[in-house]
Design a protein around this motif. Structure first.
Motif, short mmCIF file in Angstrom:
data_model
loop_
_atom_site.label_atom_id
_atom_site.label_comp_id
_atom_site.label_asym_id
_atom_site.label_seq_id
_atom_site.Cartn_x
_atom_site.Cartn_y
_atom_site.Cartn_z
N THR A 52 0.85 -1.19 0.00
CA THR A 52 0.00 0.00 0.00
C THR A 52 0.89 1.24 0.00
OG1 THR A 52 -1.70 -1.16 1.25
CG2 THR A 52 -1.81 1.25 1.21
N HIS B 53 -6.86 4.80 -5.43
CA HIS B 53 -7.49 3.50 -5.71
C HIS B 53 -6.76 2.38 -4.96
CE1 HIS B 53 -9.72 0.46 -7.93
NE2 HIS B 53 -8.58 -0.15 -8.18
N ASP C 124 -7.82 2.15 -1.51
CA ASP C 124 -9.27 1.95 -1.33
C ASP C 124 -9.97 3.24 -0.93
OD1 ASP C 124 -9.26 -0.77 -2.01
OD2 ASP C 124 -8.70 -1.34 0.03
N HIS D 80 -11.96 5.46 -2.64
CA HIS D 80 -12.59 5.51 -3.95
C HIS D 80 -13.20 6.87 -4.27
CE1 HIS D 80 -11.79 1.31 -4.36
NE2 HIS D 80 -12.47 1.02 -3.26
#
Length: 760
Positions: free
Chosen positions: A387, A418, A421, A423
């Motif tokens: 990440t 993205h 996460d 969004h």
């Protein structure tokens, strides 16, 4: 100014296929260019009267235009031809400059001043905004001659040039390194003439498709290489290397480009030997770099620093690498070389950590507020596993307009959020990237709009956005646009959209094009045997399991080859035994249904259950379909089919959800009919990316629940978005129109169950 040989036939032969159309308004004149060069460009690109504009460049040779100026005698003899050429291509900097030089030689001060002002106006427009960095919008010109005329008019000293990318996309940028005495630095200016040529060429069979840009780019390369142009020879060498397999065994294919000083050939050579170490791979690499580094060419000096940092062609020596990088940065101020090396490191980050000296320079650049290096550093961080966590300087840099000439910075921010996460933020940056022209963001935004569209106008808008992405070089966009054509039965259009991505080597596009050929769709240029050849190539060259599944289908049907059930079985087992869920599913279904000879239910179930055990959700669709439609045609079998579809829906498989809802809502058996549950399962399908594929089912479920008005609206929309023949046939003999008539009468649709009906 770079010395160039002017040839009228500088484009691919397809340019000869176009013809001029008389302009309804008066043609552009020099005064129009002087007053509003951007408006002149807009008129030039949109008016078919300028279709033959590239023929005008022949006049440059007639007046002896070149590095030394013009030939006064030739100007007197061919002056009228030059005047006509300027009218024919009024946005050409080279033609206006030639006219200025000829007028000066003839003592025509009025014409010389007008031509000088036009040259200056077009040059200033080309250099306005940000034309430097790593992701700028390139300056629009008609051709290479205009680039060098601009440099001469701007007082910039040409040093070397290179194409910024191997594959043409929306643009095919030519980066020209110049020395700017006023700024005491090497500058890298980006230009493009492919988008211009693509706008002018309108009557070729591939006009309007991405393939034309590729043809134009390769045509320019071929023509320029014929005249000894170093950047074109560079690209030809890279093309040859890639065609030969792009391995250390064929690095000799890069030597002609490297010997010409080609930045792309030298970069490719260096990275290949770093990523695929092999004896003698880098022999001669440093020797090819040294002469250009000694001339203080910043890009070559940076590449030499990279060779020392990686130990490619020379002993690894970070101290020498650091010294070379500092020298390159002094030349290409403030951190151009650092940005170049950091960007290249995104391709080797998996095996080489960023060396300390380079990491330190990146940190220094970020601390100094340099948005270019900070953005490249962010791109490097996003290429690493895990990440990502960007620092504030990197986030600001990616949002900086200097890094968003074509939306690249915004697209990286979209990717960053993205991956995390986040969004909502990702969607915001997707919109920003799409608005300024990032091709992949345009496709993503168009797909999102299409999924949410409820009117024909909204669907047209969404598809137009996807089309712009395809024109910008997105292979995904090309495939999506091809799918739209296929849904409408426009097979030749689908082929046109795919060919550019196919020539660029996109495997999914090759598979989709081969599918058109496999079924001999009307209007396409291939046939089933060519499809089989394409599948065999993909099987061998990229180990494609999908290609082998396609070959198995063809062998089962005897399509494009002799029917061969043994070979079909073998093709499917190759990947099923490796754990490939799709191949196991297809093999299991073929064994259940007897497609490979005698039925073998035990083995068929084993393979399908293995695929399900491997979390391959589409296996639920096939397995459930067999039980529901093809097992023993009993109520218990259909219950088992519905249960498998329910499990598939829970696993996130939209087709399983669709089939489960359809089975509940259209069942003739009271024991299975459950409109409430079916409607509940169906409605979320309207939020699916493939919304149009499921509307018929959702309509059937609304009708089953007695909501006939909603059923009619959805069925009408389904008919509107599908080609007429599909709407007539639907997935059964009754068809979409017949179901619409039922809903208008206040009746639900009931599906009769038949042995061998086939899975929906």
């Amino acid at each position: 100014m770079k010395n160039v040989t002017i040839r009228a036939a500088i484009l691919v032969p397809l340019l000869a296929c176009v013809w001029a159309v008389s302009a309804e308004d008066r043609p552009l004149e020099a005064r129009d260019v002087i007053a509003a060069p951007d408006g002149a460009w807009a008129t030039f690109l949109s008016d078919p009267a300028y279709a033959n504009a590239y023929d005008a460049y022949g006049a440059l040779g007639e007046v002896g235009y070149g590095q030394a100026g013009v030939d006064p005698d030739a100007c007197r003899q061919h002056g009228s031809a030059l005047e006509e050429a300027v009218r024919q291509a009024p946005v050409s900097i080279a033609l206006h400059r030639a006219r200025m030089l000829c007028a000066e030689a003839a003592g025509d001060d009025v014409s010389a001043e007008e031509a000088m002002l036009a040259t200056g106006a077009l040059s200033r427009l080309a250099l306005s905004g940000n034309r430097e960095g790593f992701w700028p919008e390139p300056a629009r010109v008609m051709g290479p001659a205009d680039v060098y005329a601009l440099l001469a008019s701007a007082g910039l000293e040409y040093r070397y040039e290179y194409f910024a990318s191997v594959e043409p996309q929306r643009y095919y940028p030519l980066v020209v390194a110049v020395w700017d005495d006023a700024k005491n630095t090497e500058r890298h200016l980006w230009f493009d003439y492919i988008d211009t040529a693509n706008s002018i060429v309108r009557e070729d069979p591939f006009s309007g498709y991405p393939l034309q840009r590729r043809q134009l780019a390769h045509g320019f390369i071929e023509s320029l290489a014929g005249g000894g142009d170093a950047a074109a020879l560079d690209m030809q060498a890279v093309f040859e290397f890639r065609l030969a397999g792009a391995t250390p065994a064929v690095v000799d294919r890069l030597r002609p480009g490297a010997d010409a000083g080609g930045v792309q050939s030298l970069s490719t050579w260096l990275l290949t030997c770093s990523l695929q170490p092999a004896d003698r791979c880098a022999d001669g690499l440093v020797d090819a770099l040294l002469p250009h580094a000694e001339q203080e060419h910043a890009a070559h000096t940076a590449l030499l620093a990279l060779a020392y940092a990686l130990g490619v062609g020379v002993e690894r020596d970070h101290r020498s690498a650091e010294a070379l990088l500092e020298a390159a940065d002094r030349r290409w101020a403030p951190y151009g070389a650092t940005g170049m090396l950091t960007g290249m490191w995104t391709q080797i980050v998996s095996r080489e950590p960023l060396p300390d000296f380079l990491a330190q320079r990146v940190r220094s650049a970020q601390a100094a507020g340099d948005p270019l290096v900070a953005a490249i550093g962010a791109a490097l961080a996003l290429s690493e596993t895990g990440t990502p966590q960007l620092v504030p300087e990197q986030l600001r840099a990616l949002a900086d307009p200097v890094n968003n000439g074509v939306g690249k910075g915004y697209a990286l921010l979209m990717s960053y959020h993205h991956q995390r996460d986040e969004h909502f933020a990702a969607n915001g940056w997707m919109k920003s990237a799409s608005d300024v022209g990032d091709a992949n963001a345009q496709v993503a935004a168009g797909a999102a709009l299409l999924a949410a569209a409820s009117t024909a106008a909204q669907r047209r808008e969404a598809r137009a956005l996807i089309e712009r992405g395809a024109q910008g070089g997105s292979a995904l966009g090309a495939r999506r646009r091809a799918h739209h054509s296929m849904m409408a039965g426009e097979w030749a259009q689908a082929e046109g959209w795919l060919l550019g991505a196919v020539q660029a080597g996109d495997v999914d596009s090759i598979l989709l094009l081969a599918n058109l050929y496999e079924y001999a769709r009307p209007g396409v240029h291939g046939d089933p045997r060519q499809a089989a050849d394409a599948y065999r190539s993909l099987s061998q060259q990229v180990d494609s399991a999908e290609a082998r599944r396609r070959l198995a289908e063809m062998a089962i049907a005897g399509r494009g080859m002799d029917k061969d059930l043994v070979q079909a079985d073998a093709w499917l087992r190759v990947d099923a035994e490796k754990g490939d869920g799709a191949s196991a599913t297809r093999l299991g279904y073929a064994l259940l249904t007897g497609e490979l000879g005698a039925r073998d239910e035990a083995q068929g179930k084993r393979w399908l259950e293995q695929a399900i055990g491997q979390s391959y959700a589409p296996a639920y669709v096939a397995y459930g379909g067999w039980y529901f439609y093809q097992s023993d045609n009993t109520l218990d079998s259909r219950r088992r089919g519905l249960e498998l579809w329910r499990q598939g829906a829970e696993a996130g498989e939209s087709t399983a959800r669709n089939n489960f809802a359809w089975g509940l809502c259209t069942a003739p058996e009271s024991e299975l009919f459950d409109p409430s549950r079916g409607r509940e399962m169906a409605i979320p399908l309207l939020e699916d990316e493939n919304r149009t594929a499921w509307m018929d089912t959702v309509a059937a479920c609304h009708a089953a629940a007695g909501e006939y008005e909603r059923a009619v609206a959805l069925q009408e929309e389904a008919i509107e978005v599908l080609p007429a023949e599909a709407a007539e046939a639907g997935f059964d003999e009754d068809g979409f129109h017949a179901r619409l008539a039922l809903y208008r009468q206040g009746k639900r649709y009931v599906e009769p169950h038949r042995v061998q009906a086939g899975a929906r």
